[in-house]
Design an enzyme around this catalytic site. Sequence first.
Site, short mmCIF file in Angstrom:
data_model
loop_
_atom_site.label_atom_id
_atom_site.label_comp_id
_atom_site.label_asym_id
_atom_site.label_seq_id
_atom_site.Cartn_x
_atom_site.Cartn_y
_atom_site.Cartn_z
N ASN A 20 -7.14 -2.73 14.67
CA ASN A 20 -8.55 -2.96 14.33
C ASN A 20 -8.71 -4.14 13.36
O ASN A 20 -9.77 -4.36 12.81
CB ASN A 20 -9.17 -1.70 13.71
N ASP A 44 0.81 -1.21 0.00
CA ASP A 44 0.00 0.00 0.00
C ASP A 44 0.85 1.26 0.00
O ASP A 44 2.06 1.22 0.19
CB ASP A 44 -0.96 0.01 1.21
C1 F6R Z 1 1.63 -1.39 6.19
C2 F6R Z 1 0.28 -1.90 6.31
C3 F6R Z 1 -0.47 -1.94 7.60
C4 F6R Z 1 0.39 -2.35 8.78
C5 F6R Z 1 -0.42 -2.35 10.08
C6 F6R Z 1 0.45 -2.65 11.27
O1 F6R Z 1 2.09 -1.46 4.85
O2 F6R Z 1 -0.26 -2.29 5.33
O3 F6R Z 1 -1.56 -2.81 7.47
O4 F6R Z 1 0.92 -3.63 8.54
O5 F6R Z 1 -1.02 -1.12 10.25
O6 F6R Z 1 1.36 -1.62 11.44
P1 F6R Z 1 2.52 -1.70 12.54
O7 F6R Z 1 3.44 -2.78 12.10
O8 F6R Z 1 3.18 -0.34 12.49
O9 F6R Z 1 1.86 -1.98 13.83
#
Ligand code: F6R
Length: 244
Positions: A136, A67
């Site tokens: 979430n 993303d």
């Molecule tokens: C990042 C993404 C998000 C993260 C998720 C967890 O490219 O797609 O879905 O994987 O928000 O983020 P962290 O690892 O910072 O807790």
Amino acid sequence: MKIVVAKNYEELSLQAANKVADIVKSKQDVVLGLPTGSTPLGMYKDLIDMNKEGKLSFKDVTTFNLDEYESLPKEDENSYYRFMWDNFFSHIDIDRQRTNIPNGMASNVEEECKDYERRIEDVGGIDLMVLGIGNNGHIGFNEPSSYFAGATHRVKLHENTIEANSRFFGSLDKVPKHAVTMGIKSIMQCRSVMILASGKGKADAIKKALEGPITPELPASVLQLHRDLTVIVDEEAASLLEKR
Ligand code: F6R
């Protein structure tokens, strides 16, 4: 589904890096799907070390990022493009032409999404998709919703995600409100999926994702249906799991 409970974040990162290294070594022209975020940072560091020590080469590896924020220039310190180059790509022997990140600045976002899917198809699909999970239950920017999203698409970010990500932007109003993300269908089509989660804050999302009902209200729950899913969690993220 294979669940690996690591002692701590360091062990989780090494287990994840080893899994990536194994597939890179075992398949020519392997295609990886990659996430940003705090969780994979340790894995990227371990992969960089393996590359520097000459144990692993990324020369023939193709990558697709999950993303990107919309309307954030590549050079912006919070773009996922910057994240990937600062934390991983600049430190390994990857061929720039083989790295793919959705272009959040595209004038025609819909066309960019279609093109992204075409590029994935052209290389024969993704062999291993690495994911993090939002508290979430989101994967990529596939937010809780009343339906499972299909291919790469434009999304409106949830308040919850905007708030969680504001820690990087300094304030809530600086966080972009939209993003481009691979969809649930794009993720489910990957030949293998590995999801990583660390810390108490992720325990509830991990429990719901792996042991709760399969529902778009908790997007990661769809992974229960994937035929080759590996979950790597640390003790804290696994703390609410019954089956482990
Ligand atoms: C990042 C993404 C998000 C993260 C998720 C967890 O490219 O797609 O879905 O994987 O928000 O983020 P962290 O690892 O910072 O807790």
